[in-house]
Structure formats: structure tokens, C-alpha cells
Design a protein around this motif. Structure first.
Motif, PDB file in Angstrom:
ATOM      1  N   GLY A   1      -1.691  -8.710  12.555  1.00  0.00           N
ATOM      2  CA  GLY A   1      -1.095  -8.077  11.379  1.00  0.00           C
ATOM      3  C   GLY A   1      -1.862  -8.431  10.129  1.00  0.00           C
ATOM      4  O   GLY A   1      -2.852  -9.173  10.164  1.00  0.00           O
TER       5      GLY A   1
ATOM      6  N   CYS B   1      -4.825  -2.286   6.718  1.00  0.00           N
ATOM      7  CA  CYS B   1      -4.152  -1.601   7.826  1.00  0.00           C
ATOM      8  C   CYS B   1      -5.122  -0.727   8.604  1.00  0.00           C
ATOM      9  O   CYS B   1      -5.102  -0.700   9.842  1.00  0.00           O
ATOM     10  CB  CYS B   1      -2.985  -0.769   7.299  1.00  0.00           C
TER      11      CYS B   1
ATOM     12  N   PRO C   1       2.824   0.996   5.569  1.00  0.00           N
ATOM     13  CA  PRO C   1       4.165   1.378   5.104  1.00  0.00           C
ATOM     14  C   PRO C   1       4.079   2.330   3.911  1.00  0.00           C
ATOM     15  O   PRO C   1       3.108   2.284   3.151  1.00  0.00           O
ATOM     16  CB  PRO C   1       4.789   0.038   4.680  1.00  0.00           C
TER      17      PRO C   1
ATOM     18  N   VAL D   1       2.660  -6.732   7.404  1.00  0.00           N
ATOM     19  CA  VAL D   1       2.699  -5.612   8.346  1.00  0.00           C
ATOM     20  C   VAL D   1       2.183  -6.114   9.691  1.00  0.00           C
ATOM     21  O   VAL D   1       1.082  -6.666   9.771  1.00  0.00           O
ATOM     22  CB  VAL D   1       1.839  -4.431   7.869  1.00  0.00           C
ATOM     23  N   THR D   2       2.974  -5.934  10.761  1.00  0.00           N
ATOM     24  CA  THR D   2       2.571  -6.377  12.094  1.00  0.00           C
ATOM     25  C   THR D   2       2.544  -5.194  13.066  1.00  0.00           C
ATOM     26  O   THR D   2       3.069  -4.113  12.770  1.00  0.00           O
ATOM     27  CB  THR D   2       3.525  -7.449  12.644  1.00  0.00           C
TER      28      THR D   2
ATOM     29  N   PRO E   1       5.349  -0.703  14.770  1.00  0.00           N
ATOM     30  CA  PRO E   1       4.961  -1.565  13.651  1.00  0.00           C
ATOM     31  C   PRO E   1       6.166  -2.017  12.825  1.00  0.00           C
ATOM     32  O   PRO E   1       7.151  -1.294  12.691  1.00  0.00           O
ATOM     33  CB  PRO E   1       4.025  -0.687  12.823  1.00  0.00           C
ATOM     34  N   GLN E   2       6.046  -3.237  12.313  1.00  0.00           N
ATOM     35  CA  GLN E   2       7.103  -3.826  11.505  1.00  0.00           C
ATOM     36  C   GLN E   2       6.538  -4.157  10.122  1.00  0.00           C
ATOM     37  O   GLN E   2       5.368  -4.524   9.994  1.00  0.00           O
ATOM     38  CB  GLN E   2       7.619  -5.111  12.153  1.00  0.00           C
ATOM     39  N   ALA E   3       7.390  -4.056   9.115  1.00  0.00           N
ATOM     40  CA  ALA E   3       7.000  -4.441   7.760  1.00  0.00           C
ATOM     41  C   ALA E   3       8.062  -5.382   7.206  1.00  0.00           C
ATOM     42  O   ALA E   3       9.260  -5.125   7.337  1.00  0.00           O
ATOM     43  CB  ALA E   3       6.853  -3.213   6.856  1.00  0.00           C
TER      44      ALA E   3
END
Length: 266
Positions: A29, A55, A63, A87-88, A104-106
Motif C-alpha cells: 500500500g 497508487c 480514492p 491506501v492498501t 482496496p481499502q482507504a
């Protein structure tokens, strides 16, 4: 801490589910750190661009920046704050196999901004930085080298590590970009030396250009700093930080240009 759920930022407490996230497991990330004043991100567009580049480099989904700024406006008070957007790749099975369908996670962390240091002492460390490394060129979650460099610097009685490239050329600090004044010219390590093009680096370069100050992006040995008229570090949270010693050796740091740059509060 807050997590992006769709288009809404909701309060988030890390749990055992977090341990399935590639960001936690593998450092898969990126992040971006910025100052917040009155609910707004300073140098907003530059930070958005920096995160987008990070990213893209790691093939992550950026995001929606409008949701980020809206969340900060809603959750950050009017004080002087620091935001960290992470961000992962999201949860995935163990191992290095590429994730076929990433989720994806933020995450957004808000905290008080610490008092910026009035001056910085640097210590040279044996850790080297490669210009081909993604961890050197972008703010990835793989921060092992930076952390180790800082530990070595603090153990040597300094505040920050001075890091060089593989061939010994100056690169920068463990968490900051490096500048120095040589006569009438400001010099800073070239990106080819593993330096990251930080937001504050960009702001300082633009500020100098607007004042018709000669600037050179160079490939230089650490000895260049010992004869400089002023040396300083920069990052988005602390701003401009005068360097007063390197490995215990005192440096010139009382220069009108540096004083004017610090007063500009970029």
C-alpha cells in the motif's frame, strides 16, 4: 481513524480482520501525509497528485479525492492538524500471488500537528537508497529502511538520518528532502539519486523560481554540505527545517534566504 466505505467515511477501530489486509501483511500500500488548517488540506492539489502517482506505481485504486477533502472538512476541527491517508490492496489470501480481484481499502488518520523543530541535527547512516526502488520514489507502507535509518541517527545523538544513494551521492533525509545553498545557487539532490519529489520540495522549488534564485538538481557527494552557506530539510508536516550539524560538525545556517523561506510558511 476513519475508513472509506463506498463514498462515506466511517469511524474505524482496527480488529483481527485487519490482519488479512495486504497492507498489514506485506506493506502492500501507499500513504500521503499532509497538514490540515481550518478543515482544509494545505497544498491540496499537490498532495492529490502525489497520492495518484503512488497508487499508479503500485497498481492501486486511487480514492476519490473529493470524498477525502469532504471527510476532512467534516471530521477535522479548526485547529492545526495532520492527516494521513493510507491506501492498501485490501484483504487477500496469504503469499505474494497477485490478487485477481482486489478490494482496496482507504484509511484516514487525523492527529494533532507536533511543534515543528526549530533546527535539525543530521547523522550519516550506512543504509543506502536505490533510485529504482518504489519505496524510495513513493510513500509506500514498506518503511523499514527509513525507520532503521532514524534509529541509527537517534542513537548517534542526531534528529534525522542523512541518506545517500547506492554510489554515495546525496539523496536526502529519512523523512525529508534536502537543500543547500552554494554561493548564489540552491542545490538539491536529483531524483536520479533516489530522492522523492515531495510536495514541500515542489513548493520550495517553485518559490525559488518565482524569486529568480538559481536552482540546480545535482548529483553531489556529502562533502558538498560542509562548505554550504546554509543547509535545510523539508517535508509537508514540518515545513522548512534548518540543519545545524552533520555528524556533530557545525554548519552555517544563519542566512537571509533561508530566513525568508522559513517565513514564507509554504
Amino acid at each position: 481513524m476513519y475508513r472509506l466505505d463506498g463514498t462515506e467515511w466511517t469511524a474505524f477501530e482496527p480488529s483481527v480482520d485487519t490482519m488479512a489486509d495486504r497492507g498489514f501483511l506485506l506493506g502492500d500500500g501507499v500513504f500521503e501525509t499532509f497538514r490540515i488548517e481550518n478543515g482544509r488540506i494545505r497544498n491540496d492539489e499537490l498532495h492529490a497528485s502525489a497520492l495518484s502517482e503512488s497508487c499508479t506505481a503500485l497498481d492501486l485504486t486511487m480514492p476519490d479525492w473529493a470524498t477525502v477533502t469532504a471527510a476532512i472538512g467534516a471530521h477535522a476541527d479548526s485547529g492545526n492538524r495532520v492527516g494521513k491517508l493510507i491506501v492498501t490492496r485490501g484483504p487477500a489470501p496469504r503469499g505474494l500471488t497477485p490478487v485477481a480481484e482486489p478490494r482496496p481499502q482507504a484509511f484516514l488518520q487525523l492527529s494533532e500537528r507536533p511543534e515543528p523543530p526549530a533546527q535539525v541535527r543530521l547523522a550519516s547512516v550506512p543504509i543506502r537508497r536505490s533510485a529504482t526502488s518504489l519505496a524510495a520514489r513513493y510513500k509506500t507502507l514498506s518503511y523499514a529502511d527509513n525507520l532503521a535509518a532514524r534509529r541509527l541517527a537517534v542513537a548517534a545523538g542526531a534528529d534525522m538520518a542523512l541518506i545517500t544513494a547506492d554510489d554515495g551521492r546525496l539523496s536526502g533525509g529519512d523523512s525529508a528532502n534536502l537543500f543547500w545553498l552554494a554561493g548564489d545557487t540552491v542545490q538539491t539532490p536529483s531524483l536520479s539519486c533516489g530522492a522523492r519529489n515531495g510536495v514541500m520540495r515542489q513548493r520550495v522549488l517553485a518559490w525559488l523560481e518565482a524569486r529568480n534564485v538559481d536552482v540546480e538538481e545535482v548529483e553531489a557527494a556529502p562533502t558538498a554540505l560542509l562548505s554550504a552557506d546554509a543547509v535545510w530539510m523539508t517535508n509537508a508536516v514540518a515545513g522548512v527545517m534548518p540543519v545545524v550539524t552533520i555528524d556533530g560538525r557545525a554548519l552555517e545556517h544563519d542566512h537571509p534566504l533561508l530566513a525568508e523561506l522559513m517565513a514564507a510558511d509554504l
